[in-house]
Design a protein around this motif. Structure first.
Motif, PDB file in Angstrom:
ATOM      1  N   LYS A 173       0.750  -1.865  -8.904  1.00  0.00           N
ATOM      2  CA  LYS A 173       0.631  -2.357 -10.289  1.00  0.00           C
ATOM      3  C   LYS A 173      -0.552  -1.733 -11.017  1.00  0.00           C
ATOM      4  O   LYS A 173      -0.402  -1.191 -12.112  1.00  0.00           O
ATOM      5  CB  LYS A 173       0.447  -3.892 -10.303  1.00  0.00           C
ATOM      6  CG  LYS A 173       1.643  -4.669  -9.811  1.00  0.00           C
ATOM      7  CD  LYS A 173       1.395  -6.165  -9.880  1.00  0.00           C
ATOM      8  CE  LYS A 173       0.362  -6.675  -8.893  1.00  0.00           C
ATOM      9  NZ  LYS A 173       0.805  -6.645  -7.487  1.00  0.00           N
ATOM     10  N   GLY A 218      -0.578  -4.659  -3.675  1.00  0.00           N
ATOM     11  CA  GLY A 218      -0.476  -3.398  -2.962  1.00  0.00           C
ATOM     12  C   GLY A 218       0.730  -2.541  -3.291  1.00  0.00           C
ATOM     13  O   GLY A 218       0.915  -1.483  -2.701  1.00  0.00           O
ATOM     14  N   THR A 228      -2.434   0.877 -10.251  1.00  0.00           N
ATOM     15  CA  THR A 228      -2.340   2.336 -10.320  1.00  0.00           C
ATOM     16  C   THR A 228      -1.434   2.767 -11.470  1.00  0.00           C
ATOM     17  O   THR A 228      -1.764   3.666 -12.250  1.00  0.00           O
ATOM     18  CB  THR A 228      -1.764   2.876  -8.982  1.00  0.00           C
ATOM     19  OG1 THR A 228      -2.595   2.412  -7.920  1.00  0.00           O
ATOM     20  CG2 THR A 228      -1.685   4.384  -8.974  1.00  0.00           C
ATOM     21  N   ASN A 255       7.673   3.445  -6.154  1.00  0.00           N
ATOM     22  CA  ASN A 255       6.313   3.979  -5.990  1.00  0.00           C
ATOM     23  C   ASN A 255       6.053   4.295  -4.519  1.00  0.00           C
ATOM     24  O   ASN A 255       6.670   3.717  -3.625  1.00  0.00           O
ATOM     25  CB  ASN A 255       5.285   2.961  -6.499  1.00  0.00           C
ATOM     26  CG  ASN A 255       3.864   3.522  -6.468  1.00  0.00           C
ATOM     27  OD1 ASN A 255       3.663   4.733  -6.614  1.00  0.00           O
ATOM     28  ND2 ASN A 255       2.888   2.663  -6.280  1.00  0.00           N
TER      29      ASN A 255
HETATM   30  N1  LIG Z   1       1.838   6.698  -5.564  1.00  0.00           N
HETATM   31  C1  LIG Z   1       0.772   6.417  -4.807  1.00  0.00           C
HETATM   32  N2  LIG Z   1       0.328   7.331  -3.920  1.00  0.00           N
HETATM   33  C2  LIG Z   1      -0.751   7.064  -3.144  1.00  0.00           C
HETATM   34  N3  LIG Z   1      -1.432   5.923  -3.161  1.00  0.00           N
HETATM   35  C3  LIG Z   1      -1.032   4.961  -4.021  1.00  0.00           C
HETATM   36  C4  LIG Z   1       0.081   5.154  -4.890  1.00  0.00           C
HETATM   37  N4  LIG Z   1       0.234   4.024  -5.626  1.00  0.00           N
HETATM   38  C5  LIG Z   1      -0.740   3.174  -5.238  1.00  0.00           C
HETATM   39  N5  LIG Z   1      -1.506   3.723  -4.272  1.00  0.00           N
HETATM   40  C6  LIG Z   1      -2.639   3.085  -3.559  1.00  0.00           C
HETATM   41  O1  LIG Z   1      -2.146   1.911  -2.913  1.00  0.00           O
HETATM   42  C7  LIG Z   1      -3.090   0.854  -3.026  1.00  0.00           C
HETATM   43  C8  LIG Z   1      -2.449  -0.313  -3.781  1.00  0.00           C
HETATM   44  O2  LIG Z   1      -2.185   0.077  -5.114  1.00  0.00           O
HETATM   45  P1  LIG Z   1      -2.578  -0.856  -6.359  1.00  0.00           P
HETATM   46  O3  LIG Z   1      -2.248  -0.118  -7.596  1.00  0.00           O
HETATM   47  O4  LIG Z   1      -3.980  -1.368  -6.223  1.00  0.00           O
HETATM   48  O5  LIG Z   1      -1.540  -2.058  -6.127  1.00  0.00           O
HETATM   49  P2  LIG Z   1      -1.510  -3.526  -6.783  1.00  0.00           P
HETATM   50  O6  LIG Z   1      -2.262  -3.449  -8.072  1.00  0.00           O
HETATM   51  O7  LIG Z   1      -0.066  -3.824  -6.970  1.00  0.00           O
HETATM   52  O8  LIG Z   1      -2.154  -4.434  -5.796  1.00  0.00           O
HETATM   53  C9  LIG Z   1      -4.297   1.428  -3.727  1.00  0.00           C
HETATM   54  O9  LIG Z   1      -5.204   1.856  -2.766  1.00  0.00           O
HETATM   55  C10 LIG Z   1      -3.739   2.626  -4.486  1.00  0.00           C
HETATM   56  O10 LIG Z   1      -4.700   3.635  -4.694  1.00  0.00           O
END
Ligand SMILES: Nc1ncnc2c1ncn2[C@@H]1O[C@H](COP(=O)(O)OP(=O)(O)O)[C@@H](O)[C@H]1O
Ligand SMILES: [Mg+2]
Length: 254
Positions: free
Chosen positions: A24, A21, A26, A173
């Motif tokens: 990563k 969360g 994204t 982030n």
């Molecule tokens: N800068 C951002 N602004 C808004 N939402 C974000 C941002 N970065 C990530 N998210 C959201 O937060 C959630 C977790 O991100 P994610 O990339 O899946 O994390 P991880 O891969 O580390 O588990 C997802 O729903 C993603 O769309």
């Protein structure tokens, strides 16, 4: 598998954070998109010089990439889901210049292991992570305003990256620039500055550009979008800019 020896091999940028969360997937997908846009194949029949690898069994990277129209996805991607051998092969592929790796969160397999033991443990997931780390040139560790992600970020750096001598950069982030307004005297944004201080106190290098929190980032996977196709106006442009600046910082850090 020994680390790749070829100095001219692809550079590997790995998103890693113990906790899910933090951003990563994204960041991995969007950096690969920006990098791919900047490094198109020499001719349309050639392979993309930029690749992404999804090593998370949850499959975020591939689910997202599969929704992006092929003509708008400027990188190739592979799904390892923990299978061994594919990352080393990609890294040695002379056509590949950059590889962005999305990893799953992880936990120690042995709760009774010595405090200084390697926390990845010895299971199949650990082997897959080990293979990625062996080939990583630069690890990116997302840090969010959510305090509960801070200790896992520190753990990732202290227990996984530093013992292996892996170069890393912390990436702030989900910074909410809408509520964290600059102080009228100092010009500093309190929450952002706290996150940067957290890095400074630990002497962790961090990317100057924070990735701001914007709804468009959360909607993008479903809509089959990456930052290279965000609108060039309003908040979409600001969301897009953050990732382009981060992409520059990553290239400088490599
Ligand atoms: N800068 C951002 N602004 C808004 N939402 C974000 C941002 N970065 C990530 N998210 C959201 O937060 C959630 C977790 O991100 P994610 O990339 O899946 O994390 P991880 O891969 O580390 O588990 C997802 O729903 C993603 O769309
Ligand atoms: Mg993920």
């Amino acid at each position: 598998m020994p680390p790749a020896q070829n100095a001219d091999r692809a550079k590997v940028i790995t998103l890693i954070h113990r906790k899910g969360g933090a951003g990563k997937s994204t960041i991995a997908v969007n950096l690969a998109a920006v990098s791919g846009e900047n490094n198109p194949p020499a001719s349309p029949d050639d392979p993309c010089p930029v690749a992404a690898a999804g090593t998370d069994p949850q499959g975020s990277l591939e689910d997202w990439a599969a929704r992006v129209p092929e003509a708008r996805l400027p990188f190739d991607y592979i799904i390892t889901k923990g299978r061994l051998g594919e990352i080393p092969e990609l890294v040695q592929d002379p056509a590949v210049r950059r590889l962005y790796v999305d990893t799953p969160g992880f936990m120690e397999t042995d709760p009774d292991a010595d405090l200084d033991a390697d926390p990845l443990g010895t299971g199949p997931a650990a082997k897959a992570m080990e293979e990625v780390l062996e080939h990583t040139d630069l690890a990116l560790v997302p840090l969010t305003p959510d305090w509960l992600t801070h200790r896992p970020a520190e753990f990732t750096i202290e227990r996984i990256l530093k013992p292996r001598g892996i170069k890393f950069l912390v990436v702030v982030n989900m910074w909410d620039s809408g509520s964290d307004r600059p102080d009228k005297d100092t010009g500093l944004c309190k929450e952002l500055e706290e996150l940067r201080d957290w890095c400074r106190q630990r002497e962790y290098p961090f990317a100057a550009q924070a990735i701001r929190r914007y709804k468009i980032h959360a909607k993008a996977p479903k809509e089959g979008l990456t930052v290279i196709d965000y609108a060039e106006s309003g908040t979409a442009l600001r969301a897009r800019e953050d990732v382009y600046k981060l992409a520059l910082a990553v290239e400088q850090a490599l």
